[in-house]
Design a protein around this motif. Structure first.
Motif, PDB file in Angstrom:
ATOM      1  N   SER B 349      44.466  66.072  44.375  1.00 51.02           N
ATOM      2  CA  SER B 349      45.234  65.179  45.076  1.00 51.02           C
ATOM      3  C   SER B 349      44.876  63.925  44.332  1.00 51.02           C
ATOM      4  CB  SER B 349      44.370  65.019  46.346  1.00 51.02           C
ATOM      5  OG  SER B 349      42.867  64.593  45.995  1.00 51.02           O
ATOM      6  N   THR B 350      46.073  62.829  44.689  1.00 51.19           N
ATOM      7  CA  THR B 350      46.057  61.695  43.814  1.00 51.19           C
ATOM      8  C   THR B 350      45.186  60.657  44.858  1.00 51.19           C
ATOM      9  OG1 THR B 350      48.439  62.160  43.372  1.00 51.19           O
ATOM     10  CG2 THR B 350      47.599  59.804  43.075  1.00 51.19           C
ATOM     11  N   PRO B 351      44.485  60.136  43.858  1.00 51.10           N
ATOM     12  CA  PRO B 351      43.517  59.053  44.636  1.00 51.10           C
ATOM     13  C   PRO B 351      44.138  57.946  45.293  1.00 51.10           C
ATOM     14  CG  PRO B 351      42.667  59.282  42.414  1.00 51.10           C
ATOM     15  CD  PRO B 351      44.016  60.074  42.390  1.00 51.10           C
ATOM     16  N   LYS B 352      43.724  57.479  46.451  1.00 54.34           N
ATOM     17  CA  LYS B 352      44.641  56.059  46.852  1.00 54.34           C
ATOM     18  C   LYS B 352      43.922  54.948  46.231  1.00 54.34           C
ATOM     19  CE  LYS B 352      46.875  56.986  51.294  1.00 54.34           C
ATOM     20  NZ  LYS B 352      48.272  56.990  50.532  1.00 54.34           N
ATOM     21  N   TYR B 353      44.683  54.199  45.854  1.00 51.02           N
ATOM     22  CA  TYR B 353      44.244  53.030  45.159  1.00 51.02           C
ATOM     23  C   TYR B 353      44.432  51.606  46.108  1.00 51.02           C
ATOM     24  CZ  TYR B 353      43.707  55.775  40.984  1.00 51.02           C
ATOM     25  OH  TYR B 353      43.424  56.757  40.171  1.00 51.02           O
ATOM     26  N   ASP B 354      43.312  50.734  46.103  1.00 53.37           N
ATOM     27  CA  ASP B 354      43.758  49.367  46.731  1.00 53.37           C
ATOM     28  C   ASP B 354      44.384  48.508  45.927  1.00 53.37           C
ATOM     29  OD1 ASP B 354      43.562  47.033  48.074  1.00 53.37           O
ATOM     30  OD2 ASP B 354      41.528  47.040  47.865  1.00 53.37           O
ATOM     31  N   TRP B 355      45.769  48.388  46.171  1.00 53.16           N
ATOM     32  CA  TRP B 355      46.589  47.848  45.311  1.00 53.16           C
ATOM     33  C   TRP B 355      46.135  46.246  45.220  1.00 53.16           C
ATOM     34  CZ3 TRP B 355      48.265  51.148  42.031  1.00 53.16           C
ATOM     35  CH2 TRP B 355      48.543  52.365  42.475  1.00 53.16           C
ATOM     36  N   THR B 356      45.457  45.854  46.201  1.00 56.33           N
ATOM     37  CA  THR B 356      45.216  44.225  46.017  1.00 56.33           C
ATOM     38  C   THR B 356      43.886  44.168  44.805  1.00 56.33           C
ATOM     39  OG1 THR B 356      43.693  44.541  47.886  1.00 56.33           O
ATOM     40  CG2 THR B 356      45.905  43.810  48.261  1.00 56.33           C
ATOM     41  N   ASP B 357      43.228  45.131  44.734  1.00 56.34           N
ATOM     42  CA  ASP B 357      42.295  45.110  43.501  1.00 56.34           C
ATOM     43  C   ASP B 357      42.862  45.172  42.396  1.00 56.34           C
ATOM     44  OD1 ASP B 357      40.050  45.139  42.068  1.00 56.34           O
ATOM     45  OD2 ASP B 357      39.389  47.181  42.686  1.00 56.34           O
ATOM     46  N   ARG B 358      43.382  44.072  41.994  1.00 58.74           N
ATOM     47  CA  ARG B 358      44.531  43.991  40.612  1.00 58.74           C
ATOM     48  C   ARG B 358      44.115  44.448  39.525  1.00 58.74           C
ATOM     49  NH1 ARG B 358      45.302  38.982  43.651  1.00 58.74           N
ATOM     50  NH2 ARG B 358      46.713  39.687  45.219  1.00 58.74           N
ATOM     51  N   TRP B 359      42.728  44.136  39.134  1.00 59.11           N
ATOM     52  CA  TRP B 359      42.440  44.375  37.739  1.00 59.11           C
ATOM     53  C   TRP B 359      40.929  45.303  37.904  1.00 59.11           C
ATOM     54  CZ3 TRP B 359      43.791  39.545  39.406  1.00 59.11           C
ATOM     55  CH2 TRP B 359      45.118  39.117  39.013  1.00 59.11           C
ATOM     56  N   GLY B 360      40.603  46.132  38.928  1.00 58.80           N
ATOM     57  CA  GLY B 360      39.535  46.909  39.067  1.00 58.80           C
ATOM     58  C   GLY B 360      39.538  47.666  37.805  1.00 58.80           C
ATOM     59  N   LEU B 361      40.472  48.392  37.694  1.00 56.46           N
ATOM     60  CA  LEU B 361      40.483  49.485  36.516  1.00 56.46           C
ATOM     61  C   LEU B 361      40.428  48.957  35.059  1.00 56.46           C
ATOM     62  CD1 LEU B 361      42.032  52.607  38.112  1.00 56.46           C
ATOM     63  CD2 LEU B 361      39.593  51.857  38.063  1.00 56.46           C
ATOM     64  N   SER B 362      40.859  47.636  34.867  1.00 53.05           N
ATOM     65  CA  SER B 362      41.255  46.971  33.698  1.00 53.05           C
ATOM     66  C   SER B 362      40.140  47.244  32.747  1.00 53.05           C
ATOM     67  CB  SER B 362      41.459  45.623  33.776  1.00 53.05           C
ATOM     68  OG  SER B 362      41.392  44.862  32.477  1.00 53.05           O
ATOM     69  N   ALA B 363      40.488  47.632  31.295  1.00 51.73           N
ATOM     70  CA  ALA B 363      39.562  47.815  30.407  1.00 51.73           C
ATOM     71  C   ALA B 363      39.508  46.952  29.437  1.00 51.73           C
ATOM     72  CB  ALA B 363      39.776  49.170  29.742  1.00 51.73           C
ATOM     73  N   GLY B 364      39.665  45.542  29.832  1.00 49.21           N
ATOM     74  CA  GLY B 364      39.522  44.316  29.039  1.00 49.21           C
ATOM     75  C   GLY B 364      40.842  43.924  28.520  1.00 49.21           C
TER      76      GLY B 364
END
Lengths: 317, 369
Positions: B349-364
């Motif tokens: 199942s595709t996780p639901k992302y909070d698209w307003t957390d713009r850089w939450g998954l950024s790796a730098g």
């Protein structure tokens, strides 16, 4: 040896020279195991080359192979899965169904070319795109996997060191040879390629011969699709990629003239072997990867110079 | 040549080019009636038309990218068809022509996410969007000297993935499976592709910690399954039993390698990259040692989200630090130990992302060498 004889055997001599050359640099090249590997790489390409040989002998061209092979391979996989997933059961029906479908696709290809009077270059190329598009549509960009060990025996089961698929390809090559040499249709291909007006004047139904030729090519593209699935255990919308270059190059390198009427399926075999040997040999002797493509191009030109009789034609277009 | 003829020839050249561009734009326009029709739905996007411009539909990777864009579109209360697909089919010219047509048709009110197909094309694309007053984020392809902050607020962000570190991690798992010694062969992507270069570098970086590992050969198989199968066969002829492990720059090539090995009944540890569903299944079965997942769904969604949120004024790009305008996406190493969990979380199942957390998954922030 007369000049004519020499020309006839020139592609084979080129092949032998290449094998000796690569073996001299790396003895591993000249081993049964490597030849078995070559046969796996060459079998699907050989079927495509044989199919397109009939068309080139008629002086036309069929460029639908990449799309046709992809679409047919994908359809075969879906049918096999739908019929139970194994050729040991009902799934076996997927094989003749795919071959018939190939015949049909080829016939449509031919009809578009003949009835709508579109040059074969354009009509077949366009049909190839339709095939690729159909494959994308069916798969949605995904891969269809085939895990049936019975079908995969084409790759894994060996007789005298060679995989089963090499013998299957050989069998279909013999079938093509019989069609080419012992049927009226086969002789008509040469009649059309040697001089279309003349063939027409002698009572050959040129249009019919053309459509049948394309249908036959479609049949062999279907065989190539099956072997490609056997080889990789999967089908996707890019399963047929790269087959255009290798098949057309092989046919020409093998001594079939693009202007029609000259050469046949044995030339296609030798041509496919030459191109496969070059591809495999370049890696085995350690040619740096950045010059491999360039070298392949140069070797292909040399092979064509050595293996085709260019003196007999007044001009080359 | 007289001046007159020279001028005439030049004029004709320009006319011809304009005609070609116009034709391309026209064709695109007819191909996308939905995007250009009066969109009742656009009210929900603040009057901004949404589009994703990418290569093709023929791979799981791009489909996952697009699914992210569609998920963002749906999060706005729109239908996923309200996001327009601009498919460039591997042509930079078409990529640019499509985007210009899309901007023209929407009077510049367009939020676009885009892979420009090749690096030099990113600049004309970004400038076209800026000149029309639209907003764009790019992924993967961009030249090192082009930065969003130099173009302005309209070029919102650039997203890429570092291939080196995760590729090195996969290589270490491979080396451990080989017992820390023996020969490795690498199958690479199209030689000039940045991910192909980075993933090979990753292998070389990992080798520094394993002195007994020997890199026997690296050759490109152009990301292609068939070519990889043939290349692996040739490797077997050349190196035979010396090969103790195989490092592949993507999943598709690993499939070909496994088939070439299957043909001969050989079992070798193989690592891959991309984390496609089939590859994850193979990791679970133990056919593949590891693959690397780059979460294209999130990447595709966040790229469009950034462009659109900047367009409607949710944030002002020039007020963000550079690390928010050029950043790496996430990479997750998938091995047998965690494959099952990974599959449940990301693939089943595709996780639901909070698209307003713009850089939450950024790796730098992206680093240039």
């Amino acid at each position: 040896m007369t000049r004519e004889n020499l020309l006839k055997w020139a592609p084979v001599l080129v092949l032998i020279a290449l094998v000796l050359f690569f073996s001299a640099i790396n003895p591993n090249f000249l081993s049964l195991r490597n030849f078995a590997r070559l046969s796996i790489a060459a079998s699907p390409a050989l079927m495509v080359a044989v199919g397109v040989t009939f068309i080139i002998v008629m002086g036309s061209i069929d460029l639908s192979m990449e799309g046709a092979v992809s679409a047919l391979a994908v359809i075969f996989c879906y049918m096999l899965v739908w019929l139970g997933g194994s050729v040991a059961g009902l799934g076996l029906l997927a094989v003749p169904a795919t071959l018939l479908l190939g015949l049909g696709v080829g016939a449509i290809n031919g009809l578009i070319h003949v009835r709508l009077r579109i040059p074969s270059f354009m009509s077949s190329l366009a049909m190839g795109f339709v095939g690729t598009g159909a494959a994308v549509l069916m798969t949605g960009g995904n891969i269809v996997k085939i895990d049936d060990e019975v079908f995969r025996a084409l790759l894994t089961y060996r007789m005298l060191g060679f995989p089963l698929m090499a013998y299957v390809a050989l069998g279909f090559l013999l079938l093509a040879w019989v069609i080419q040499s012992y049927t009226r249709l086969g002789r008509n291909f040469y009649a059309v390629g040697g001089g279309e007006d003349l063939a027409h004047a002698s009572g050959v139904n040129v249009k019919r011969v053309r459509v049948l030729g394309f249908a036959l090519a479609g049949f062999f593209f279907a065989v190539a699709g099956l072997l490609q699935v056997a080889k990789l255990g999967q089908a996707e919308s890019v399963t047929g990629s790269n087959l255009m270059f290798i098949s057309i190059t092989s046919v020409v390198v093998g001594g079939v003239a693009l202007w029609g009427g000259i050469g046949g399926v044995w030339n296609a075999l030798v041509g496919v072997l030459i191109v496969s040997v070059i591809n495999n040999g370049m890696i085995v002797i350690g040619i740096p990867d950045f010059i491999q493509d360039g070298l392949l191009g140069v070797l292909v030109i040399i092979a064509v110079i050595l293996s085709t009789d260019r003196r007999s034609v007044a001009f080359v277009k | 040549m007289s001046n007159f003829i020279k001028t005439y020839v030049q004029q004709e050249k320009i006319n011809r080019r304009n005609l070609l561009l116009a034709t391309a734009a026209g064709l695109t326009a007819t191909a996308m009636p939905r995007a250009f029709g009066p969109g009742a739905a656009m009210a929900d996007s603040g009057g901004w038309a949404l589009a994703w411009s990418y290569r093709d539909r023929a791979s799981a990777y791009w489909n996952a990218i697009v699914s992210g864009g569609e998920a963002y579109t749906e999060s706005l209360g729109l239908k996923k068809e309200d996001m327009t697909n601009l498919i460039n089919e591997g042509s930079s010219e078409k990529s640019l022509a499509d985007i210009k047509a899309f901007l023209a048709k929407n009077g510049g009110k367009a939020a676009i996410a885009c892979d420009a197909n090749d690096s030099p094309n990113a600049r004309p694309v970004a400038e076209a969007v800026r000149d029309a007053g639209g907003y764009i984020s790019t992924i993967w392809n961009k030249t090192d000297d082009l930065h969003p902050w130099d173009i302005g607020d309209n070029y919102v962000a650039h997203l890429s993935w570092s291939g080196e570190k995760p590729s090195a991690e996969a290589a270490k798992i491979l080396f451990d499976a080989m017992g820390g010694e023996g020969g490795v062969v690498h199958l690479g992507g199209i030689p000039a592709n940045i991910p192909a270069i980075e993933r090979l570098n990753g292998l070389k970086v990992a080798m520094k910690d394993y002195p007994k590992i020997e890199l026997l050969d690296t050759q490109p198989a152009d990301w292609d399954t068939t070519k990889a199968a043939e290349l692996m066969s040739s490797y077997l002829t050349k190196y035979g039993d010396k090969i103790k492990g195989v490092h592949c720059a993507n999943d598709n090539m690993a499939y070909g390698v496994l088939q070439a090995l299957k043909a001969e009944g050989i079992n070798l540890p193989v690592t891959a990259f991309d984390g496609n569903p089939e590859a994850v299944d193979m990791v679970m079965k133990g056919d593949l040692l590891a693959t690397v997942f780059t979460n294209p769904h999130w990447g595709g969604g966040i790229a469009l989200a950034l462009a659109h949120q900047a367009a409607i004024g949710k944030f002002k790009p020039s007020e963000e630090p550079n690390e928010h305008r050029e950043f790496y996406g996430p990479s997750i190493l998938v091995t047998k130990a965690d494959a099952e969990n990974f599959k449940k979380t990301y693939l089943d199942s595709t996780p639901k992302y909070d698209w307003t957390d713009r850089w939450g998954l950024s790796a730098g922030q992206i680093v240039y060498k």
